[in-house]
Design an enzyme around this catalytic site. Structure first.
Site, PDB file in Angstrom:
ATOM      1  N   ARG A 194       0.889  -1.177   0.000  1.00 33.88           N
ATOM      2  CA  ARG A 194       0.000   0.000   0.000  1.00 33.88           C
ATOM      3  C   ARG A 194       0.921   1.218   0.000  1.00 33.88           C
ATOM      4  NH1 ARG A 194      -5.433   1.148   1.780  1.00 33.88           N
ATOM      5  NH2 ARG A 194      -5.623   3.168   2.831  1.00 33.88           N
TER       6      ARG A 194
ATOM      7  N   HIS B 266      -7.088   1.354  -6.870  1.00 28.71           N
ATOM      8  CA  HIS B 266      -7.421   0.633  -5.628  1.00 28.71           C
ATOM      9  C   HIS B 266      -8.215  -0.628  -6.003  1.00 28.71           C
ATOM     10  CE1 HIS B 266      -7.884  -0.171  -1.525  1.00 28.71           C
ATOM     11  NE2 HIS B 266      -8.607   0.853  -1.110  1.00 28.71           N
TER      12      HIS B 266
ATOM     13  N   GLN C 275     -10.394  -2.811  -3.447  1.00 30.34           N
ATOM     14  CA  GLN C 275     -11.635  -2.183  -3.007  1.00 30.34           C
ATOM     15  C   GLN C 275     -12.761  -2.449  -3.996  1.00 30.34           C
ATOM     16  OE1 GLN C 275     -12.305  -0.253  -0.050  1.00 30.34           O
ATOM     17  NE2 GLN C 275     -14.356  -0.754  -0.808  1.00 30.34           N
TER      18      GLN C 275
END
Length: 307
Positions: free
Chosen positions: A105, A132, A135
């Site tokens: 990350r 991302h 997600q």
């Protein structure tokens, strides 16, 4: 030696592979809820590299690895040599000799790509400034488990054309749904993957009501993402009128879901009555990060499994 698969952006997997992941996520979630042990990764180690703060990403990957029988190691810039300027290539060479999979990350997407290029093991993008993917993997699964396939549906994004929004755009291309994005001037969505997105996949507007009209999902994010705190006052002014309210939700389909990747600021990008209301699935999204990522980890390490 078999080739290593990475998950650096949503476009790294095919529609068929996503279909498998969604079905596998259902199985793993059901087993976890029933208290059944499923531990195919006993003895396997994940290195978790954090250069950005996290709640859900760390908790979901760490818990997920434990449930699969493996172990997750947490490394950040404060307590490792990364914070003292060790090249990411060297970090990759070392960690991939000591672990079976790496999650990172960080800030620039290029950092993730450099890590993957020098890793012997799969690398997962846990968030970058550009994308991302984990997600959106969880978000789409959250829709799928309630309403079935997302193909042909409409997703409305209200707010900043940021990394999460950009990943929704990639997902629209891979899985065949429409994305309608409402953003103020200066904060529009910009694709970075070199693909041309036709009007059948992408509609850009400055009108939140137009974006939400007929949508199956209405989703948003904080107006000021990590790394942009200096712009907070300017952004609050620019995004006035872009709050997802109950009135805005009425433009969407009656059974539309409200999504938010969290953390959320009630009264800014979303009204409390929406995020805490009956159409909100934000807590399912958060939980599903863990289940969907378990399916992803299993797939990258073990391939297709039907057990």
């Amino acid at each position: 030696m078999k080739s290593v698969r990475h998950y650096l952006q949503f476009s790294d997997l095919t529609p068929d592979e996503y279909h498998h992941l969604f079905e596998r996520t259902k199985v793993l979630k059901r087993r976890q809820g029933a208290g059944e042990l499923h531990r195919p990764l006993v003895g396997k180690v994940m290195s978790m590299v954090f250069e950005k703060h996290s709640t859900r990403t760390r908790a979901s990957f760490e818990a997920g690895m434990a449930q699969l029988g493996g172990h997750a190691m947490f490394l950040d810039t404060k307590s490792s040599q990364m914070g003292r300027g060790e090249p990411v290539e060297d970090t990759a060479r070392v960690l991939s000799r000591m672990s079976d999979i790496i999650m990172i990350r960080t800030f620039e997407q290029r950092q993730v790509e450099r890590l993957a290029a020098h890793s012997r093991v799969p690398v997962i993008n846990g968030l970058t400034n550009e994308y991302h993917p984990c997600q959106i993997l969880a978000d789409i699964f959250t829709y799928v488990e309630r309403h079935g396939s997302i193909k042909g549906k409409t997703v409305a994004w209200i707010g900043d054309g940021n990394n999460v929004c950009r990943t929704w755009l990639q997902a629209a291309r891979v899985l065949g749904f429409k994305l309608k994005v409402a953003s103020p001037l200066g904060y529009e969505l910009k694709a970075l993957d070199g693909h041309h997105y036709g009007s059948e996949l992408l509609e850009l507007t400055q009108d939140p009501a137009r974006a939400a009209s007929g949508a199956d999902i209405v989703t948003t994010d904080v107006f000021t993402s990590m790394g942009y705190e200096a712009e907070q006052a300017a952004r609050r002014e620019a995004f006035a009128g872009y709050q997802v309210t109950a009135e805005l939700m009425r433009h969407a389909k009656p059974d539309a879901l409200f999504m938010h990747c969290l953390p959320a600021h009630r009264g800014e990008e979303v009204a409390a009555e929406v995020i805490d209301g009956p159409q909100s699935v934000v807590w399912d999204e958060a939980e599903n990060r863990m289940h969907a990522q378990k399916a992803l980890i299993e797939f990258l390490l073990l391939g297709h499994r039907e057990d």
